[in-house]
Design an enzyme around this catalytic site. Structure first.
Site, PDB file in Angstrom:
ATOM      1  N   HIS A 170       0.844  -1.200   0.000  1.00 44.20           N
ATOM      2  CA  HIS A 170       0.000   0.000   0.000  1.00 44.20           C
ATOM      3  C   HIS A 170       0.869   1.236   0.000  1.00 44.20           C
ATOM      4  O   HIS A 170       1.901   1.285   0.671  1.00 44.20           O
ATOM      5  CB  HIS A 170      -0.961   0.010   1.200  1.00 44.20           C
ATOM      6  CG  HIS A 170      -0.307  -0.284   2.510  1.00 44.20           C
ATOM      7  ND1 HIS A 170       0.046  -1.556   2.907  1.00 44.20           N
ATOM      8  CD2 HIS A 170       0.080   0.533   3.514  1.00 44.20           C
ATOM      9  CE1 HIS A 170       0.609  -1.510   4.095  1.00 44.20           C
ATOM     10  NE2 HIS A 170       0.648  -0.234   4.482  1.00 44.20           N
ATOM     11  N   HIS A 225       1.073   5.064   1.047  1.00 46.70           N
ATOM     12  CA  HIS A 225       0.464   6.085   1.904  1.00 46.70           C
ATOM     13  C   HIS A 225       0.504   7.438   1.192  1.00 46.70           C
ATOM     14  O   HIS A 225       1.552   7.826   0.662  1.00 46.70           O
ATOM     15  CB  HIS A 225       1.256   6.246   3.209  1.00 46.70           C
ATOM     16  CG  HIS A 225       1.187   5.078   4.140  1.00 46.70           C
ATOM     17  ND1 HIS A 225       0.314   5.032   5.206  1.00 46.70           N
ATOM     18  CD2 HIS A 225       1.891   3.917   4.183  1.00 46.70           C
ATOM     19  CE1 HIS A 225       0.493   3.897   5.881  1.00 46.70           C
ATOM     20  NE2 HIS A 225       1.445   3.196   5.273  1.00 46.70           N
TER      21      HIS A 225
HETATM   22  P1  5GP Z   1       1.728   0.073   7.388  1.00 46.13           P
HETATM   23  O1  5GP Z   1       2.429   0.279   8.686  1.00 46.13           O
HETATM   24  O2  5GP Z   1       1.485  -1.393   7.092  1.00 46.13           O
HETATM   25  O3  5GP Z   1       2.423   0.786   6.251  1.00 46.13           O
HETATM   26  O4  5GP Z   1       0.340   0.798   7.521  1.00 46.13           O
HETATM   27  C1  5GP Z   1      -0.883   0.131   7.528  1.00 46.13           C
HETATM   28  C2  5GP Z   1      -1.938   1.187   7.578  1.00 46.13           C
HETATM   29  O5  5GP Z   1      -3.182   0.563   7.345  1.00 46.13           O
HETATM   30  C3  5GP Z   1      -2.042   1.905   8.918  1.00 46.13           C
HETATM   31  O6  5GP Z   1      -1.882   3.297   8.717  1.00 46.13           O
HETATM   32  C4  5GP Z   1      -3.422   1.526   9.440  1.00 46.13           C
HETATM   33  O7  5GP Z   1      -4.056   2.591  10.114  1.00 46.13           O
HETATM   34  C5  5GP Z   1      -4.158   1.132   8.175  1.00 46.13           C
HETATM   35  N1  5GP Z   1      -5.163   0.095   8.379  1.00 46.13           N
HETATM   36  C6  5GP Z   1      -5.008  -1.082   9.034  1.00 46.13           C
HETATM   37  N2  5GP Z   1      -6.144  -1.804   8.984  1.00 46.13           N
HETATM   38  C7  5GP Z   1      -7.035  -1.066   8.281  1.00 46.13           C
HETATM   39  C8  5GP Z   1      -8.397  -1.287   7.896  1.00 46.13           C
HETATM   40  O8  5GP Z   1      -9.016  -2.311   8.194  1.00 46.13           O
HETATM   41  N3  5GP Z   1      -9.003  -0.306   7.176  1.00 46.13           N
HETATM   42  C9  5GP Z   1      -8.345   0.851   6.824  1.00 46.13           C
HETATM   43  N4  5GP Z   1      -9.041   1.751   6.100  1.00 46.13           N
HETATM   44  N5  5GP Z   1      -7.061   1.086   7.163  1.00 46.13           N
HETATM   45  C10 5GP Z   1      -6.418   0.141   7.887  1.00 46.13           C
END
Ligand code: 5GP
Ligand code: ZN
Length: 136
Positions: free
Chosen positions: A98, A100
């Site tokens: 993903h 950001h």
């Molecule tokens: P990472 O640390 O993996 O780059 O970030 C994962 C992001 O996904 C986090 O900012 C978290 O808030 C978001 N996230 C995790 N679970 C969900 C979800 O079920 N729905 C949404 N919309 N965001 C999520």
């Protein structure tokens, strides 16, 4: 598949989607760092950037560009941080690639990508260059 982002793709988990096409989808982060914090993902499950079929990498970034433009306009955001936590050691919590998009505003107290980490360099740039450039 228990991947939460795959469930969002399939509509099995609710999400505030802001853009969708055949290969990608963008939705608001459930715990936004700033207003408008958005995630852009490929619909195909790929854990890391290296796992994404190369032909989808350009498509993913096209969506990032499109959604970034929409966020900039809609929220009158003067700046954005755009980035990927690619792998657990980099802070990746959800194992579905993903991107950001984090809107930034003057005086919001946040840092730049350089604030992730500061580690004085040990090996000379020439050595690192040789290691990386030789594999290209
Ligand atoms: P990472 O640390 O993996 O780059 O970030 C994962 C992001 O996904 C986090 O900012 C978290 O808030 C978001 N996230 C995790 N679970 C969900 C979800 O079920 N729905 C949404 N919309 N965001 C999520
Ligand atoms: Zn997935």
């Amino acid at each position: 598949m228990s991947c939460v982002f795959c469930k969002i793709v399939r509509g099995e988990l609710p999400a505030h989607k802001v853009y969708e096409d055949a290969e990608t989808v963008a939705f608001l982060d459930i715990h936004p760092m700033t207003e408008g914090h958005t995630l852009v993902i490929p619909k195909l499950h790929a854990e890391r950037l290296a796992d994404l079929p190369p032909e989808l990498a350009g498509k993913l970034f096209q969506t990032v560009q499109r959604v970034a433009g929409r966020i900039t306009q809609a929220l009158e955001a003067p700046a954005l941080n755009i980035g990927v936590n690619d792998g657990r050691a980099a802070g990746q919590a959800v194992p579905h690639l993903h991107v950001h998009i984090i809107p930034r505003f003057p005086g919001d107290g946040g840092g730049s990508i350089h604030s992730i980490l500061y580690k004085p360099q040990k090996r000379p740039l020439e050595e690192i260059h040789r290691l990386i450039a030789d594999t290209l």
